[in-house]
Scaffold this motif. Structure first.
Motif, PDB file in Angstrom:
ATOM      1  N   MET A 135      95.463 -62.148 -53.678  1.00 46.30           N
ATOM      2  CA  MET A 135      94.957 -62.878 -54.841  1.00 46.30           C
ATOM      3  C   MET A 135      95.431 -64.319 -54.733  1.00 46.30           C
ATOM      4  O   MET A 135      96.613 -64.579 -54.465  1.00 46.30           O
ATOM      5  CB  MET A 135      95.468 -62.266 -56.148  1.00 46.30           C
ATOM      6  N   ASN A 136      94.545 -65.240 -54.923  1.00 46.07           N
ATOM      7  CA  ASN A 136      94.875 -66.652 -54.850  1.00 46.07           C
ATOM      8  C   ASN A 136      94.892 -67.254 -56.249  1.00 46.07           C
ATOM      9  O   ASN A 136      93.962 -67.035 -57.045  1.00 46.07           O
ATOM     10  CB  ASN A 136      93.862 -67.404 -53.975  1.00 46.07           C
ATOM     11  N   ILE A 137      95.942 -67.996 -56.541  1.00 45.38           N
ATOM     12  CA  ILE A 137      96.048 -68.691 -57.824  1.00 45.38           C
ATOM     13  C   ILE A 137      96.195 -70.180 -57.544  1.00 45.38           C
ATOM     14  O   ILE A 137      97.125 -70.594 -56.830  1.00 45.38           O
ATOM     15  CB  ILE A 137      97.263 -68.195 -58.631  1.00 45.38           C
ATOM     16  N   GLU A 138      95.303 -70.964 -58.076  1.00 46.66           N
ATOM     17  CA  GLU A 138      95.409 -72.414 -57.906  1.00 46.66           C
ATOM     18  C   GLU A 138      96.458 -72.956 -58.871  1.00 46.66           C
ATOM     19  O   GLU A 138      96.416 -72.663 -60.073  1.00 46.66           O
ATOM     20  CB  GLU A 138      94.064 -73.091 -58.172  1.00 46.66           C
ATOM     21  N   LEU A 139      97.388 -73.742 -58.335  1.00 42.79           N
ATOM     22  CA  LEU A 139      98.453 -74.317 -59.148  1.00 42.79           C
ATOM     23  C   LEU A 139      98.278 -75.825 -59.255  1.00 42.79           C
ATOM     24  O   LEU A 139      97.882 -76.491 -58.297  1.00 42.79           O
ATOM     25  CB  LEU A 139      99.827 -74.007 -58.537  1.00 42.79           C
ATOM     26  N   ILE A 140      98.589 -76.342 -60.420  1.00 45.36           N
ATOM     27  CA  ILE A 140      98.583 -77.783 -60.627  1.00 45.36           C
ATOM     28  C   ILE A 140      99.973 -78.218 -61.099  1.00 45.36           C
ATOM     29  O   ILE A 140     100.735 -77.426 -61.643  1.00 45.36           O
ATOM     30  CB  ILE A 140      97.511 -78.229 -61.645  1.00 45.36           C
ATOM     31  N   LYS A 141     100.278 -79.478 -60.892  1.00 41.65           N
ATOM     32  CA  LYS A 141     101.619 -79.967 -61.143  1.00 41.65           C
ATOM     33  C   LYS A 141     101.870 -80.148 -62.634  1.00 41.65           C
ATOM     34  O   LYS A 141     101.023 -80.648 -63.379  1.00 41.65           O
ATOM     35  CB  LYS A 141     101.820 -81.308 -60.433  1.00 41.65           C
ATOM     36  N   ASN A 142     103.060 -79.722 -63.077  1.00 45.34           N
ATOM     37  CA  ASN A 142     103.512 -80.009 -64.442  1.00 45.34           C
ATOM     38  C   ASN A 142     104.058 -81.429 -64.519  1.00 45.34           C
ATOM     39  O   ASN A 142     104.450 -82.018 -63.502  1.00 45.34           O
ATOM     40  CB  ASN A 142     104.632 -79.034 -64.850  1.00 45.34           C
ATOM     41  N   LYS A 143     104.135 -81.958 -65.718  1.00 47.73           N
ATOM     42  CA  LYS A 143     104.794 -83.244 -65.915  1.00 47.73           C
ATOM     43  C   LYS A 143     106.276 -83.100 -65.588  1.00 47.73           C
ATOM     44  O   LYS A 143     106.893 -82.093 -65.924  1.00 47.73           O
ATOM     45  CB  LYS A 143     104.637 -83.703 -67.369  1.00 47.73           C
ATOM     46  N   ASP A 144     106.827 -84.095 -64.918  1.00 47.52           N
ATOM     47  CA  ASP A 144     108.261 -84.126 -64.643  1.00 47.52           C
ATOM     48  C   ASP A 144     108.935 -84.709 -65.878  1.00 47.52           C
ATOM     49  O   ASP A 144     108.935 -85.927 -66.094  1.00 47.52           O
ATOM     50  CB  ASP A 144     108.550 -84.982 -63.415  1.00 47.52           C
ATOM     51  N   ILE A 145     109.494 -83.827 -66.696  1.00 47.44           N
ATOM     52  CA  ILE A 145     110.004 -84.253 -68.008  1.00 47.44           C
ATOM     53  C   ILE A 145     111.090 -85.311 -67.863  1.00 47.44           C
ATOM     54  O   ILE A 145     111.059 -86.357 -68.529  1.00 47.44           O
ATOM     55  CB  ILE A 145     110.542 -83.031 -68.783  1.00 47.44           C
ATOM     56  N   ALA A 146     112.049 -85.062 -66.995  1.00 50.42           N
ATOM     57  CA  ALA A 146     113.154 -86.010 -66.832  1.00 50.42           C
ATOM     58  C   ALA A 146     112.656 -87.358 -66.333  1.00 50.42           C
ATOM     59  O   ALA A 146     113.103 -88.419 -66.802  1.00 50.42           O
ATOM     60  CB  ALA A 146     114.204 -85.436 -65.887  1.00 50.42           C
ATOM     61  N   ALA A 147     111.737 -87.343 -65.372  1.00 52.60           N
ATOM     62  CA  ALA A 147     111.204 -88.599 -64.837  1.00 52.60           C
ATOM     63  C   ALA A 147     110.418 -89.366 -65.907  1.00 52.60           C
ATOM     64  O   ALA A 147     110.522 -90.589 -66.003  1.00 52.60           O
ATOM     65  CB  ALA A 147     110.318 -88.313 -63.626  1.00 52.60           C
ATOM     66  N   GLU A 148     109.643 -88.643 -66.713  1.00 53.03           N
ATOM     67  CA  GLU A 148     108.874 -89.297 -67.785  1.00 53.03           C
ATOM     68  C   GLU A 148     109.800 -89.932 -68.809  1.00 53.03           C
ATOM     69  O   GLU A 148     109.556 -91.040 -69.298  1.00 53.03           O
ATOM     70  CB  GLU A 148     107.944 -88.282 -68.462  1.00 53.03           C
ATOM     71  N   MET A 149     110.886 -89.241 -69.144  1.00 54.63           N
ATOM     72  CA  MET A 149     111.839 -89.809 -70.099  1.00 54.63           C
ATOM     73  C   MET A 149     112.589 -90.991 -69.475  1.00 54.63           C
ATOM     74  O   MET A 149     112.956 -91.931 -70.173  1.00 54.63           O
ATOM     75  CB  MET A 149     112.834 -88.743 -70.571  1.00 54.63           C
ATOM     76  N   GLY A 150     112.778 -90.935 -68.139  1.00 55.49           N
ATOM     77  CA  GLY A 150     113.419 -92.049 -67.456  1.00 55.49           C
ATOM     78  C   GLY A 150     112.638 -93.342 -67.597  1.00 55.49           C
ATOM     79  O   GLY A 150     113.219 -94.429 -67.658  1.00 55.49           O
ATOM     80  N   LYS A 151     111.314 -93.219 -67.677  1.00 56.26           N
ATOM     81  CA  LYS A 151     110.461 -94.406 -67.877  1.00 56.26           C
ATOM     82  C   LYS A 151     110.597 -94.956 -69.293  1.00 56.26           C
ATOM     83  O   LYS A 151     110.381 -96.148 -69.526  1.00 56.26           O
ATOM     84  CB  LYS A 151     108.995 -94.047 -67.606  1.00 56.26           C
ATOM     85  N   LEU A 152     110.934 -94.071 -70.236  1.00 60.31           N
ATOM     86  CA  LEU A 152     111.016 -94.471 -71.650  1.00 60.31           C
ATOM     87  C   LEU A 152     112.427 -94.856 -72.075  1.00 60.31           C
ATOM     88  O   LEU A 152     112.633 -95.309 -73.194  1.00 60.31           O
ATOM     89  CB  LEU A 152     110.541 -93.313 -72.541  1.00 60.31           C
ATOM     90  N   LYS A 153     113.400 -94.664 -71.179  1.00 62.09           N
ATOM     91  CA  LYS A 153     114.811 -94.860 -71.535  1.00 62.09           C
ATOM     92  C   LYS A 153     115.074 -96.276 -72.013  1.00 62.09           C
ATOM     93  O   LYS A 153     114.656 -97.248 -71.386  1.00 62.09           O
ATOM     94  CB  LYS A 153     115.715 -94.515 -70.345  1.00 62.09           C
ATOM     95  N   LYS A 154     115.802 -96.361 -73.125  1.00 60.36           N
ATOM     96  CA  LYS A 154     116.156 -97.651 -73.711  1.00 60.36           C
ATOM     97  C   LYS A 154     117.585 -98.024 -73.346  1.00 60.36           C
ATOM     98  O   LYS A 154     118.374 -97.162 -72.950  1.00 60.36           O
ATOM     99  CB  LYS A 154     116.027 -97.598 -75.239  1.00 60.36           C
ATOM    100  N   LYS A 155     117.912 -99.276 -73.524  1.00 69.84           N
ATOM    101  CA  LYS A 155     119.277 -99.727 -73.301  1.00 69.84           C
ATOM    102  C   LYS A 155     120.211 -98.964 -74.240  1.00 69.84           C
ATOM    103  O   LYS A 155     119.947 -98.831 -75.424  1.00 69.84           O
ATOM    104  CB  LYS A 155     119.379-101.226 -73.570  1.00 69.84           C
TER     105      LYS A 155
END
Length: 400
Positions: A297-317
């Motif tokens: 059985m084949n299941i196509e997988l797609i990538k989840n959001k990288d939560i830590a990396a996404e928050m790293g973009k939003l990180k404030k001083k």
């Protein structure tokens, strides 16, 4: 520092029990609320009346039920205390606690308590050095308890050596340090992710991993014990936690965890990404259970959001973020790449090649890498002790 703190003092059968009177007086004099539990043998060395008078509270000796007969006071006492101190701790009681024997009130309170525990051993030098006592003390330490080493001096037997209970003034200094360390994060808000995520294939099956969430839960507890307001975001199977400074948020999938983290991240000072989030999810989820048919059985997988990396973009001083790297090869290189790529201030590396480290275990062996400090390598410890090391490093960076 100690004023208003709730300290439960356990007194065991030892000639050093007389020191407990001085200890109670010192604690009460600094404004602590003190309750005393005595073992039956302790009453041969000091009277309950003495300790009740000094603590201004009746001494507990045995199990007592309320009028409705619904509970026993070991539960109430265990939940009441900010700290349990057993001083003197006899060889007999140490052996019972180390091996889960529960035949008196003090042992029952210890087993049901959620607060930290300190033990101040007191016994003759040969008993203190006996391999069974050494092993029992080592066990208790591995469970996360703090052992206040016996001091050297003249013993009741007339011998001279290590075995004397630490002097009340020295115990008091340990307690002061304990509560001082607890308050380092008052006024801070923290976010901790823990456990796995489950990515549904159909209503019955999912993609997941073996993470228990124990490490993330331990970190949340240490942060909360040090005064932080903590949001614990945990995946399926992570144990429930009850703490006045912890708000629990239960999620299932990586998308659920992302939405929860994203909604809270802007409000926190510290974020610890300890969850083992699935990297991929099925591109489609079957509405009905997929029936077995072909041999493959084949299941196509797609990538989840990288939560830590996404928050790293939003990180404030001023925000401090911590990541985790669980590796099997090129461990340090991969950890350092994640540190930079995800804009972490600190990353915790544990390797599946180390015995005792990894999913579902109660122990872990870590190394800590950060932007500012040299790498730090730690020995195998309980996850509670590892959590304390991690939070100590966070505090060091915040106070730098």
């Amino acid at each position: 520092m100690i004023e208003g703190k709730k300290i439960l003092l356990g007194v065991c059968g030892s000639i050093a029990a007389y020191k407990s009177a001085f200890l109670v007086r010192l604690l009460v004099g600094l404004g602590a609320e003190v309750k005393v539990i005595m073992t039956t043998s302790a009453t041969d060395f000091i009277t309950p009346l003495t300790l009740a008078t000094l603590s201004k509270t009746p001494v507990s000796l045995d199990f007592v039920k309320n009028k409705e007969g619904e509970w026993e006071n070991h539960v109430e006492l265990g939940l009441w205390a900010d700290l349990i101190l057993i001083a003197p701790a006899s060889a007999n009681t140490i052996a019972k606690l180390a091996n889960g024997i529960c035949d008196n009130l003090l042992c029952a309170v210890y087993l049901s308590a959620r607060c930290p525990v300190m033990l101040a051993p007191a016994m003759d030098l040969d008993m203190y050095q006996h391999l069974s006592t050494v092993e029992n003390l080592s066990k208790l330490q591995k469970y996360g308890n703090q052992i206040l080493d016996a001091e050297h001096g003249e013993l009741a037997s007339g011998l001279v050596g290590q075995g004397r209970m630490a002097e009340p003034e020295n115990i008091l200094e340990h307690i002061k340090t304990f509560f001082q360390n607890k308050q380092k994060l008052v006024g801070k808000t923290a976010l901790v992710t823990a456990g796995p995520t489950h990515e549904q294939i159909d209503p019955v099956r999912f993609i997941g991993n073996n993470s228990s969430g124990k490490m993330g839960v331990a970190i949340a507890e240490v942060l909360a014990n040090q005064g932080a307001t903590v949001h614990l975001i945990s995946g399926p199977g992570v144990k429930d936690i009850s703490h006045e400074h912890i708000s629990s948020h239960k999620v299932k999938s990586a998308d659920d965890m992302y939405e929860c983290v994203n909604g809270l991240f802007d409000k926190v000072d510290i974020a610890v990404f300890a969850a083992a989030v699935a990297d991929y999810k099925p591109s489609t989820v079957a509405l009905q259970k997929i029936k077995k048919s072909d041999s493959t059985m084949n299941i196509e997988l797609i990538k989840n959001k990288d939560i830590a990396a996404e928050m790293g973009k939003l990180k404030k001083k001023g925000q401090f973020t911590v990541g985790f790297a669980l590796e099997t090869e090129n461990e340090e290189m991969n950890a350092m790449e994640k540190l930079k790529k995800k804009n972490f201030d600190m990353i915790v590396l544990n390797s599946l090649n180390d015995n005792g480290a990894g999913f579902s275990l109660d122990t872990n062996k870590i190394s800590i890498f950060s932007v500012k400090n040299e790498p730090r390598h730690f020995s195998l410890k309980t996850k509670k002790q590892v959590a304390e090391d991690i939070v100590d490093n966070i505090n060091e960076h915040l106070n730098a």
